[in-house]
Design an enzyme around this catalytic site. Structure first.
Site, PDB file in Angstrom:
ATOM      1  N   LYS A  15      56.274  -0.922  -8.852  1.00 38.35           N
ATOM      2  CA  LYS A  15      57.447  -0.402  -8.141  1.00 38.35           C
ATOM      3  C   LYS A  15      58.668  -1.318  -8.342  1.00 38.35           C
ATOM      4  O   LYS A  15      58.528  -2.464  -8.802  1.00 38.35           O
ATOM      5  CB  LYS A  15      57.088  -0.247  -6.664  1.00 38.35           C
ATOM      6  CG  LYS A  15      56.048   0.844  -6.394  1.00 38.35           C
ATOM      7  CD  LYS A  15      55.714   0.888  -4.901  1.00 38.35           C
ATOM      8  CE  LYS A  15      54.792   2.028  -4.542  1.00 38.35           C
ATOM      9  NZ  LYS A  15      54.493   2.019  -3.081  1.00 38.35           N
ATOM     10  N   TYR A  55      56.053  12.218  -4.378  1.00 41.08           N
ATOM     11  CA  TYR A  55      55.597  11.807  -3.045  1.00 41.08           C
ATOM     12  C   TYR A  55      55.664  12.962  -2.038  1.00 41.08           C
ATOM     13  O   TYR A  55      55.825  12.717  -0.838  1.00 41.08           O
ATOM     14  CB  TYR A  55      56.432  10.626  -2.553  1.00 41.08           C
ATOM     15  CG  TYR A  55      55.901   9.254  -2.940  1.00 41.08           C
ATOM     16  CD1 TYR A  55      54.546   8.923  -2.802  1.00 41.08           C
ATOM     17  CD2 TYR A  55      56.760   8.249  -3.385  1.00 41.08           C
ATOM     18  CE1 TYR A  55      54.064   7.660  -3.130  1.00 41.08           C
ATOM     19  CE2 TYR A  55      56.284   6.972  -3.716  1.00 41.08           C
ATOM     20  CZ  TYR A  55      54.939   6.697  -3.579  1.00 41.08           C
ATOM     21  OH  TYR A  55      54.474   5.439  -3.889  1.00 41.08           O
ATOM     22  N   PHE A  63      59.352   7.739   7.240  1.00 45.64           N
ATOM     23  CA  PHE A  63      59.836   6.771   6.239  1.00 45.64           C
ATOM     24  C   PHE A  63      60.188   7.434   4.898  1.00 45.64           C
ATOM     25  O   PHE A  63      60.543   6.745   3.945  1.00 45.64           O
ATOM     26  CB  PHE A  63      58.801   5.659   6.025  1.00 45.64           C
ATOM     27  CG  PHE A  63      57.431   6.118   5.592  1.00 45.64           C
ATOM     28  CD1 PHE A  63      57.172   6.453   4.256  1.00 45.64           C
ATOM     29  CD2 PHE A  63      56.390   6.210   6.507  1.00 45.64           C
ATOM     30  CE1 PHE A  63      55.925   6.880   3.850  1.00 45.64           C
ATOM     31  CE2 PHE A  63      55.125   6.644   6.109  1.00 45.64           C
ATOM     32  CZ  PHE A  63      54.904   6.984   4.770  1.00 45.64           C
ATOM     33  N   THR A  97      47.960  -1.103   1.983  1.00 39.49           N
ATOM     34  CA  THR A  97      49.366  -0.658   1.933  1.00 39.49           C
ATOM     35  C   THR A  97      50.304  -1.702   2.537  1.00 39.49           C
ATOM     36  O   THR A  97      51.343  -2.027   1.960  1.00 39.49           O
ATOM     37  CB  THR A  97      49.512   0.674   2.711  1.00 39.49           C
ATOM     38  OG1 THR A  97      48.550   1.600   2.211  1.00 39.49           O
ATOM     39  CG2 THR A  97      50.912   1.247   2.561  1.00 39.49           C
ATOM     40  N   ASN A 118      56.048  -2.506  -1.571  1.00 41.63           N
ATOM     41  CA  ASN A 118      54.711  -3.103  -1.678  1.00 41.63           C
ATOM     42  C   ASN A 118      54.162  -3.159  -3.117  1.00 41.63           C
ATOM     43  O   ASN A 118      52.965  -3.071  -3.353  1.00 41.63           O
ATOM     44  CB  ASN A 118      53.739  -2.410  -0.716  1.00 41.63           C
ATOM     45  CG  ASN A 118      53.610  -0.924  -0.991  1.00 41.63           C
ATOM     46  OD1 ASN A 118      54.190  -0.410  -1.944  1.00 41.63           O
ATOM     47  ND2 ASN A 118      52.842  -0.241  -0.178  1.00 41.63           N
ATOM     48  N   HIS A 121      51.909   1.308  -6.805  1.00 38.82           N
ATOM     49  CA  HIS A 121      51.317   2.574  -6.385  1.00 38.82           C
ATOM     50  C   HIS A 121      49.995   2.735  -7.124  1.00 38.82           C
ATOM     51  O   HIS A 121      49.886   2.325  -8.288  1.00 38.82           O
ATOM     52  CB  HIS A 121      52.221   3.757  -6.754  1.00 38.82           C
ATOM     53  CG  HIS A 121      51.525   5.086  -6.640  1.00 38.82           C
ATOM     54  ND1 HIS A 121      51.403   5.748  -5.437  1.00 38.82           N
ATOM     55  CD2 HIS A 121      50.854   5.829  -7.563  1.00 38.82           C
ATOM     56  CE1 HIS A 121      50.701   6.863  -5.640  1.00 38.82           C
ATOM     57  NE2 HIS A 121      50.360   6.934  -6.924  1.00 38.82           N
ATOM     58  N   GLU A 132      48.851  13.017 -11.154  1.00 37.18           N
ATOM     59  CA  GLU A 132      49.888  11.977 -11.268  1.00 37.18           C
ATOM     60  C   GLU A 132      50.046  11.499 -12.719  1.00 37.18           C
ATOM     61  O   GLU A 132      51.151  11.191 -13.155  1.00 37.18           O
ATOM     62  CB  GLU A 132      49.555  10.807 -10.335  1.00 37.18           C
ATOM     63  CG  GLU A 132      49.687  11.201  -8.874  1.00 37.18           C
ATOM     64  CD  GLU A 132      49.363  10.065  -7.907  1.00 37.18           C
ATOM     65  OE1 GLU A 132      49.466  10.302  -6.696  1.00 37.18           O
ATOM     66  OE2 GLU A 132      48.999   8.951  -8.357  1.00 37.18           O
TER      67      GLU A 132
HETATM   68  P1  IDP Z   1      49.498   3.723  -0.526  1.00 35.72           P
HETATM   69  O1  IDP Z   1      50.649   3.407  -1.468  1.00 35.72           O
HETATM   70  O2  IDP Z   1      48.726   2.479  -0.145  1.00 35.72           O
HETATM   71  O3  IDP Z   1      48.620   4.834  -1.024  1.00 35.72           O
HETATM   72  P2  IDP Z   1      50.633   5.663   1.332  1.00 35.72           P
HETATM   73  O4  IDP Z   1      50.218   5.818   2.756  1.00 35.72           O
HETATM   74  O5  IDP Z   1      50.216   6.722   0.365  1.00 35.72           O
HETATM   75  O6  IDP Z   1      50.166   4.209   0.845  1.00 35.72           O
HETATM   76  O7  IDP Z   1      52.227   5.554   1.334  1.00 35.72           O
HETATM   77  C1  IDP Z   1      52.972   5.689   0.150  1.00 35.72           C
HETATM   78  C2  IDP Z   1      54.042   4.625   0.131  1.00 35.72           C
HETATM   79  O8  IDP Z   1      54.977   4.868   1.187  1.00 35.72           O
HETATM   80  C3  IDP Z   1      53.551   3.195   0.399  1.00 35.72           C
HETATM   81  O9  IDP Z   1      52.991   2.563  -0.734  1.00 35.72           O
HETATM   82  C4  IDP Z   1      54.822   2.524   0.865  1.00 35.72           C
HETATM   83  O10 IDP Z   1      55.703   2.213  -0.230  1.00 35.72           O
HETATM   84  C5  IDP Z   1      55.447   3.631   1.715  1.00 35.72           C
HETATM   85  N1  IDP Z   1      55.025   3.536   3.120  1.00 35.72           N
HETATM   86  C6  IDP Z   1      53.812   3.843   3.651  1.00 35.72           C
HETATM   87  N2  IDP Z   1      53.777   3.653   4.979  1.00 35.72           N
HETATM   88  C7  IDP Z   1      55.013   3.218   5.318  1.00 35.72           C
HETATM   89  C8  IDP Z   1      55.625   2.837   6.563  1.00 35.72           C
HETATM   90  O11 IDP Z   1      55.009   2.873   7.645  1.00 35.72           O
HETATM   91  N3  IDP Z   1      56.928   2.409   6.503  1.00 35.72           N
HETATM   92  C9  IDP Z   1      57.645   2.367   5.333  1.00 35.72           C
HETATM   93  N4  IDP Z   1      57.114   2.726   4.150  1.00 35.72           N
HETATM   94  C10 IDP Z   1      55.819   3.136   4.133  1.00 35.72           C
HETATM   95 MG    MG Z   2      49.040   6.839  -1.320  1.00 38.46          MG
END
Ligand code: IDP
Ligand code: MG
Length: 143
Positions: A15, A55, A63, A97, A118, A121, A132
């Site tokens: 990312k 997404y 968010f 995450t 983070n 992905h 994907e």
């Molecule tokens: P993942 O990337 O670990 O699969 P997901 O729940 O699919 O996590 O969320 C997708 C992306 O959305 C996360 O990697 C992160 O960048 C963002 N995200 C997830 N939860 C939050 C949140 O509570 N606040 C802000 N961004 C979030």
């Molecule tokens: Mg995810």
């Protein structure tokens, strides 16, 4: 009868925060040193429309708007990773995450800034991995 090895592919994205921190190579090393092979790779700056599609499962989340803004803030590196149980292996290598919950040695523990920014992905199922991968790569771009 012995189980047949589950060799599969998954999608990884480095990312914008991690690309900006100049740690593309360090992240790739985490995959390669665990035996995952890179079968396709490209750097791309995604449009808002593309991220909204990619997404779309998160479109009702509070968010979502921030997430689209963040992912479009700079180029990303998309990769197809292949190996034994690649979907779950990639998720283990990535870590949780929220980097605060990510295990030592994981990409997110070492390189993530926050629950949003983070670093990586990874597809969360074999079915989503197929979708994907097709979002980013044509058949002739996967080796
Ligand atoms: P993942 O990337 O670990 O699969 P997901 O729940 O699919 O996590 O969320 C997708 C992306 O959305 C996360 O990697 C992160 O960048 C963002 N995200 C997830 N939860 C939050 C949140 O509570 N606040 C802000 N961004 C979030
Ligand atoms: Mg995810």
């Amino acid at each position: 009868m012995a189980d047949k090895e589950n060799i599969e592919q998954t999608l990884s994205i480095i990312k914008p925060d991690a690309v900006g921190k100049n740690v593309i190579g360090k992240i790739i090393d985490k995959f390669e040193s665990k035996g995952l092979k890179i079968k396709a790779m490209k750097m791309v700056q995604l449009s808002e429309k593309e991220v909204e599609e990619f997404y779309s499962v998160h479109k009702e989340k509070p968010f979502f708007k921030d997430l689209v803004e963040y992912i479009t803030s700079g180029p990303v590196v998309a990769m197809v990773l292949e190996g034994k149980d690649a979907v779950i292996e990639n998720r283990v290598i990535m870590g949780a995450t929220n980097p605060k919950d990510a295990a030592p040695g994981t990409i997110r523990r070492e390189f993530a800034e926050s629950i949003e920014a983070n670093a990586v992905h990874g597809s969360d199922s074999h079915e989503n991995a197929q979708k994907e991968i097709a979002f980013f790569f044509g058949r002739r771009e996967i080796y």
